[in-house]
Design an enzyme around this catalytic site. Sequence first.
Site, PDB file in Angstrom:
ATOM      1  CG  HIS A  94      42.378  33.729  23.453  1.00 34.19           C
ATOM      2  ND1 HIS A  94      42.506  33.213  22.182  1.00 34.19           N
ATOM      3  CD2 HIS A  94      41.967  32.685  24.226  1.00 34.19           C
ATOM      4  CE1 HIS A  94      42.171  31.937  22.167  1.00 34.19           C
ATOM      5  NE2 HIS A  94      41.844  31.595  23.417  1.00 34.19           N
ATOM      6  CE  LYS A 138      44.686  53.781  54.351  1.00 35.75           C
ATOM      7  NZ  LYS A 138      44.463  52.867  55.509  1.00 35.75           N
ATOM      8  CD  GLU A 155      48.018  47.176  52.017  1.00 34.85           C
ATOM      9  OE1 GLU A 155      47.537  48.008  51.221  1.00 34.85           O
ATOM     10  OE2 GLU A 155      47.356  46.612  52.905  1.00 34.85           O
TER      11      GLU A 155
END
Length: 465
Positions: free
Chosen positions: A318, A432, A289
């Site tokens: 793994h 937003k 950000e």
Amino acid sequence: MLNLRYDFNNLMAERVGEHGIADAELKALGPKLFAAGEAVEKAALGFRKLPGDTKLADEVAELAATIRDCCDNFVVVGIGGSALGNLALHSALNHPEYNLLNRPARRGPRLFVPDNVDPDRIAALLDAIDLDKTIFNVITKSGSTAETMSEFLVFRDALIRKLGAERHADHLVITTDPQKGELRQIADHFGYASLPIPPDVGGRFSVLSAVGLLSTAVTGIDIHKLLGGAAKMDALCQKSRKLWENPALTGAAMHYLMDKAKGKNIEVMMPYSHALRDVADWFRQLWAESLGKQADRAGRRAHTGQTPEKALGVTDQHSVMQLYIEGPFDKVVTFLTVDEFRATVPIPPAFPDFDAVKYLGGHTLNELMNAEQRATELALTQNRKPNCAIRLPRVDEETVGALLHLLEMQTAYAGELYNINAFDQPGVELGKNYTYGLMGRKGFESKRREVEQANKPDAKWVVTA
């Protein structure tokens, strides 16, 4: 001395060839790096004031002591920067199975950090907790974050229905701007207990403010020691603008060169410590950000920033390590390692007739964990994949405070090197605003129309099973 070491050996050309950084490249960056250090010092950044704010720490500790005595559950109602720091501190400094312990081994109430508005998650939490023994800490600096405020409305309504309009206020603590925003007005009007978020501290840099400190203190962690570690790191950064003397500045230089000069546009943080797993999550937001910007300070298109990813040792050996070792030359791996774990777990000797098992007996899981990290580090290096390591002597309040502040300072310096504003997030704000429009918030009608008028999917490009 913190005894925290930032090891850059495996980023250098001597170790990883043409994919590494040469001394000449570092020297050429010198003037720009010094200027970045000077700019950060002159900026009077808000998050740098937090380690020295003992008055706030005292206030938080006093409130936390009261909360510990009166509830069994503490719920952090926040998202992003208002949640990730809480999780990082909790997993780093509390028992790995903290919520399953009984008191006094569990030093405070159980801690829950939903960090999402998933309806199944929120409904399940309400099913599992006794509201009469729960306190909710609502955290949003602006007081208008849709996710946080929607959860606040849900939890507040549940409290009122269960406890009544008068008693519900005792179960809410508001952490928001000290003066501005609608949540501040709500807190003042209804008399909710509250803590301030400094106006000059952004969410992703707020972990050492009341945002992260309250849940940390409530669960019995010494927040003064936490801040003390951060203060030591800040003093070290303030002392020097030189490579090899300032770990955060050197880290910024290395990652900047890895990205801009070497094409390593993916930064993988890989803790070899279960306690530090959520630090990688917290760092992912901080790095992404802050540095992911479309334009530089002059308004020129730049599209800057490494893509931060997380992995966990040894688990992800793994899963993704095959890609990291033999895949594209587009990553730099940062290991987080710990010299001394809190526990020592011996591996009992057994099955002497089976060579693939018997060699493990007499060692410890501690030895195995560190051996796996060293082996992975060498495997990456031998395949010319650059990597570095931040090595902690142990995981405690002081070292974690220092680590978080180191990474915040590294981010601030990197912003100067990229010549971008590391403290805004215009891309996030656009999303937003579209959400506000879709949910009917006044003043965002045009954003709703934009979404509704956007191109709809062409059915020929959709596969239905």
